[in-house]
Design a protein around this motif. Sequence first.
Motif, PDB file in Angstrom:
ATOM      1  N   THR A 101       0.834  -1.204   0.000  1.00 11.93           N
ATOM      2  CA  THR A 101       0.000   0.000   0.000  1.00 11.93           C
ATOM      3  C   THR A 101       0.867   1.252   0.000  1.00 11.93           C
ATOM      4  OG1 THR A 101      -1.738  -1.192   1.179  1.00 11.93           O
ATOM      5  CG2 THR A 101      -1.842   1.215   1.217  1.00 11.93           C
ATOM      6  N   ILE A 102       1.902   1.272   0.812  1.00 12.15           N
ATOM      7  CA  ILE A 102       2.793   2.437   0.881  1.00 12.15           C
ATOM      8  C   ILE A 102       3.501   2.649  -0.449  1.00 12.15           C
ATOM      9  CG2 ILE A 102       4.907   3.307   1.958  1.00 12.15           C
ATOM     10  CD1 ILE A 102       3.887   2.037   4.588  1.00 12.15           C
ATOM     11  N   VAL A 103       4.016   1.576  -1.034  1.00 12.83           N
ATOM     12  CA  VAL A 103       4.710   1.689  -2.323  1.00 12.83           C
ATOM     13  C   VAL A 103       3.743   2.165  -3.412  1.00 12.83           C
ATOM     14  CG1 VAL A 103       5.856   0.346  -4.132  1.00 12.83           C
ATOM     15  CG2 VAL A 103       6.508   0.029  -1.754  1.00 12.83           C
ATOM     16  N   THR A 104       2.527   1.639  -3.408  1.00 13.59           N
ATOM     17  CA  THR A 104       1.534   2.052  -4.394  1.00 13.59           C
ATOM     18  C   THR A 104       1.180   3.526  -4.227  1.00 13.59           C
ATOM     19  OG1 THR A 104       0.640  -0.188  -4.441  1.00 13.59           O
ATOM     20  CG2 THR A 104      -0.754   1.559  -5.323  1.00 13.59           C
ATOM     21  N   LEU A 105       0.989   3.970  -3.009  1.00 17.59           N
ATOM     22  CA  LEU A 105       0.671   5.377  -2.766  1.00 17.59           C
ATOM     23  C   LEU A 105       1.820   6.287  -3.189  1.00 17.59           C
ATOM     24  CD1 LEU A 105      -1.203   5.208   0.659  1.00 17.59           C
ATOM     25  CD2 LEU A 105      -2.163   5.687  -1.598  1.00 17.59           C
ATOM     26  N   LEU A 106       3.057   5.871  -2.950  1.00 15.33           N
ATOM     27  CA  LEU A 106       4.202   6.659  -3.397  1.00 15.33           C
ATOM     28  C   LEU A 106       4.250   6.752  -4.922  1.00 15.33           C
ATOM     29  CD1 LEU A 106       7.037   5.516  -0.954  1.00 15.33           C
ATOM     30  CD2 LEU A 106       5.965   7.763  -1.097  1.00 15.33           C
ATOM     31  N   ALA A 107       3.970   5.653  -5.605  1.00 14.78           N
ATOM     32  CA  ALA A 107       3.975   5.660  -7.072  1.00 14.78           C
ATOM     33  C   ALA A 107       2.863   6.566  -7.607  1.00 14.78           C
ATOM     34  CB  ALA A 107       3.815   4.241  -7.613  1.00 14.78           C
ATOM     35  N   VAL A 108       1.687   6.498  -7.019  1.00 18.15           N
ATOM     36  CA  VAL A 108       0.579   7.353  -7.456  1.00 18.15           C
ATOM     37  C   VAL A 108       0.919   8.819  -7.199  1.00 18.15           C
ATOM     38  CG1 VAL A 108      -1.821   7.987  -6.956  1.00 18.15           C
ATOM     39  CG2 VAL A 108      -1.194   5.595  -7.252  1.00 18.15           C
ATOM     40  N   ALA A 109       1.546   9.119  -6.067  1.00 22.20           N
ATOM     41  CA  ALA A 109       1.948  10.496  -5.770  1.00 22.20           C
ATOM     42  C   ALA A 109       2.984  10.985  -6.769  1.00 22.20           C
ATOM     43  CB  ALA A 109       2.489  10.585  -4.344  1.00 22.20           C
ATOM     44  N   LEU A 110       3.905  10.121  -7.161  1.00 17.95           N
ATOM     45  CA  LEU A 110       4.908  10.485  -8.150  1.00 17.95           C
ATOM     46  C   LEU A 110       4.255  10.798  -9.495  1.00 17.95           C
ATOM     47  CD1 LEU A 110       8.051   8.988  -7.201  1.00 17.95           C
ATOM     48  CD2 LEU A 110       7.952   9.402  -9.639  1.00 17.95           C
ATOM     49  N   PHE A 111       3.336   9.944  -9.946  1.00 20.02           N
ATOM     50  CA  PHE A 111       2.636  10.177 -11.206  1.00 20.02           C
ATOM     51  C   PHE A 111       1.799  11.458 -11.144  1.00 20.02           C
ATOM     52  CE2 PHE A 111       3.066   5.471 -11.961  1.00 20.02           C
ATOM     53  CZ  PHE A 111       3.927   5.605 -13.034  1.00 20.02           C
ATOM     54  N   ALA A 112       1.142  11.692 -10.023  1.00 25.61           N
ATOM     55  CA  ALA A 112       0.321  12.889  -9.877  1.00 25.61           C
ATOM     56  C   ALA A 112       1.195  14.145  -9.921  1.00 25.61           C
ATOM     57  CB  ALA A 112      -0.481  12.835  -8.580  1.00 25.61           C
ATOM     58  N   GLY A 113       2.357  14.092  -9.299  1.00 28.90           N
ATOM     59  CA  GLY A 113       3.273  15.227  -9.338  1.00 28.90           C
ATOM     60  C   GLY A 113       3.773  15.511 -10.739  1.00 28.90           C
ATOM     61  N   ARG A 114       4.118  14.465 -11.471  1.00 31.30           N
ATOM     62  CA  ARG A 114       4.583  14.640 -12.858  1.00 31.30           C
ATOM     63  C   ARG A 114       3.453  15.179 -13.733  1.00 31.30           C
ATOM     64  NH1 ARG A 114       8.257  16.151 -16.199  1.00 31.30           N
ATOM     65  NH2 ARG A 114       8.498  14.845 -18.032  1.00 31.30           N
ATOM     66  N   LEU A 115       2.236  14.681 -13.540  1.00 28.29           N
ATOM     67  CA  LEU A 115       1.092  15.162 -14.293  1.00 28.29           C
ATOM     68  C   LEU A 115       0.842  16.644 -14.014  1.00 28.29           C
ATOM     69  CD1 LEU A 115      -1.279  14.402 -16.171  1.00 28.29           C
ATOM     70  CD2 LEU A 115      -2.589  13.941 -14.115  1.00 28.29           C
ATOM     71  N   LEU A 116       0.947  17.042 -12.776  1.00 26.52           N
ATOM     72  CA  LEU A 116       0.784  18.442 -12.401  1.00 26.52           C
ATOM     73  C   LEU A 116       1.847  19.298 -13.070  1.00 26.52           C
ATOM     74  CD1 LEU A 116      -0.799  20.394 -10.448  1.00 26.52           C
ATOM     75  CD2 LEU A 116       1.131  20.068  -8.903  1.00 26.52           C
ATOM     76  N   GLN A 117       3.075  18.819 -13.088  1.00 25.76           N
ATOM     77  CA  GLN A 117       4.158  19.569 -13.722  1.00 25.76           C
ATOM     78  C   GLN A 117       3.898  19.745 -15.219  1.00 25.76           C
ATOM     79  OE1 GLN A 117       7.918  17.595 -13.759  1.00 25.76           O
ATOM     80  NE2 GLN A 117       9.005  19.336 -14.590  1.00 25.76           N
ATOM     81  N   ILE A 118       3.482  18.684 -15.890  1.00 30.64           N
ATOM     82  CA  ILE A 118       3.269  18.755 -17.337  1.00 30.64           C
ATOM     83  C   ILE A 118       2.034  19.593 -17.675  1.00 30.64           C
ATOM     84  CG2 ILE A 118       2.631  17.378 -19.343  1.00 30.64           C
ATOM     85  CD1 ILE A 118       4.402  15.154 -18.217  1.00 30.64           C
ATOM     86  N   GLN A 119       0.931  19.377 -16.974  1.00 27.47           N
ATOM     87  CA  GLN A 119      -0.334  20.023 -17.315  1.00 27.47           C
ATOM     88  C   GLN A 119      -0.398  21.487 -16.876  1.00 27.47           C
ATOM     89  OE1 GLN A 119      -3.260  18.794 -18.776  1.00 27.47           O
ATOM     90  NE2 GLN A 119      -2.224  16.934 -19.361  1.00 27.47           N
ATOM     91  N   VAL A 120       0.251  21.831 -15.771  1.00 31.56           N
ATOM     92  CA  VAL A 120       0.088  23.173 -15.220  1.00 31.56           C
ATOM     93  C   VAL A 120       1.333  24.027 -15.419  1.00 31.56           C
ATOM     94  CG1 VAL A 120      -0.376  24.472 -13.113  1.00 31.56           C
ATOM     95  CG2 VAL A 120      -1.599  22.353 -13.551  1.00 31.56           C
ATOM     96  N   MET A 121       2.475  23.535 -14.978  1.00 31.26           N
ATOM     97  CA  MET A 121       3.672  24.372 -14.955  1.00 31.26           C
ATOM     98  C   MET A 121       4.331  24.530 -16.325  1.00 31.26           C
ATOM     99  SD  MET A 121       5.404  23.074 -11.468  1.00 31.26           S
ATOM    100  CE  MET A 121       4.392  22.498 -10.150  1.00 31.26           C
ATOM    101  N   ASP A 122       4.438  23.446 -17.098  1.00 32.57           N
ATOM    102  CA  ASP A 122       5.143  23.486 -18.374  1.00 32.57           C
ATOM    103  C   ASP A 122       4.205  23.456 -19.570  1.00 32.57           C
ATOM    104  OD1 ASP A 122       7.444  23.375 -16.860  1.00 32.57           O
ATOM    105  OD2 ASP A 122       7.733  21.232 -17.117  1.00 32.57           O
ATOM    106  N   ALA A 123       2.952  23.772 -19.403  1.00 29.48           N
ATOM    107  CA  ALA A 123       1.966  23.592 -20.474  1.00 29.48           C
ATOM    108  C   ALA A 123       2.276  24.458 -21.694  1.00 29.48           C
ATOM    109  CB  ALA A 123       0.569  23.896 -19.951  1.00 29.48           C
ATOM    110  N   SER A 124       2.566  25.745 -21.507  1.00 34.33           N
ATOM    111  CA  SER A 124       2.765  26.624 -22.658  1.00 34.33           C
ATOM    112  C   SER A 124       4.046  26.277 -23.411  1.00 34.33           C
ATOM    113  CB  SER A 124       2.781  28.084 -22.217  1.00 34.33           C
ATOM    114  OG  SER A 124       3.834  28.294 -21.291  1.00 34.33           O
ATOM    115  N   ALA A 125       5.107  25.958 -22.705  1.00 31.69           N
ATOM    116  CA  ALA A 125       6.358  25.595 -23.373  1.00 31.69           C
ATOM    117  C   ALA A 125       6.200  24.298 -24.156  1.00 31.69           C
ATOM    118  CB  ALA A 125       7.479  25.457 -22.342  1.00 31.69           C
ATOM    119  N   LEU A 126       5.505  23.336 -23.590  1.00 30.91           N
ATOM    120  CA  LEU A 126       5.286  22.070 -24.294  1.00 30.91           C
ATOM    121  C   LEU A 126       4.361  22.248 -25.492  1.00 30.91           C
ATOM    122  CD1 LEU A 126       5.000  19.585 -21.303  1.00 30.91           C
ATOM    123  CD2 LEU A 126       6.850  19.773 -22.951  1.00 30.91           C
ATOM    124  N   ALA A 127       3.395  23.148 -25.399  1.00 34.30           N
ATOM    125  CA  ALA A 127       2.498  23.407 -26.521  1.00 34.30           C
ATOM    126  C   ALA A 127       3.261  24.016 -27.690  1.00 34.30           C
ATOM    127  CB  ALA A 127       1.358  24.312 -26.088  1.00 34.30           C
TER     128      ALA A 127
END
Length: 114
Positions: free
Chosen positions: A34-60
């Motif tokens: 459970t702990i490992v799964t939650l850490l992996a989900v948190a990692l994916f959520a953080g990367r998704l936030l970075q791509i969708q919110v912080m780097d969106a205009s540069a990536l577009a």
Amino acid sequence: MTIAPPRPPSAKNDRRPTAPPAHRSQLRRARVFTIVTLLAVALFAGRLLQIQVMDASALAEQALGQRLVKTKLIADRGLILDNTGVELAGNVERRNITIDQTLVGEYPTGVEGA
């Protein structure tokens, strides 16, 4: 009707039931999973936030630049052979020449000297 008095607890029933060792290891394994799964989900959520919110205009902009690249593809299809190896159809290089009549200037319509 009379109710019988409760029986005194026997020595067998005095002990609290404990989980067998296999059950404890299963619980520990489930917690670790459970702990490992939650850490992996948190990692994916953080990367998704970075791509969708912080780097969106540069990536577009980068994606737009990659999308507008023109490349020429040559359709070389290969030979069609029969069962004895004789060529039935092959590749032939062709060129299409077109003329835009609006770009052609005035030209003489008659033959000179006739």
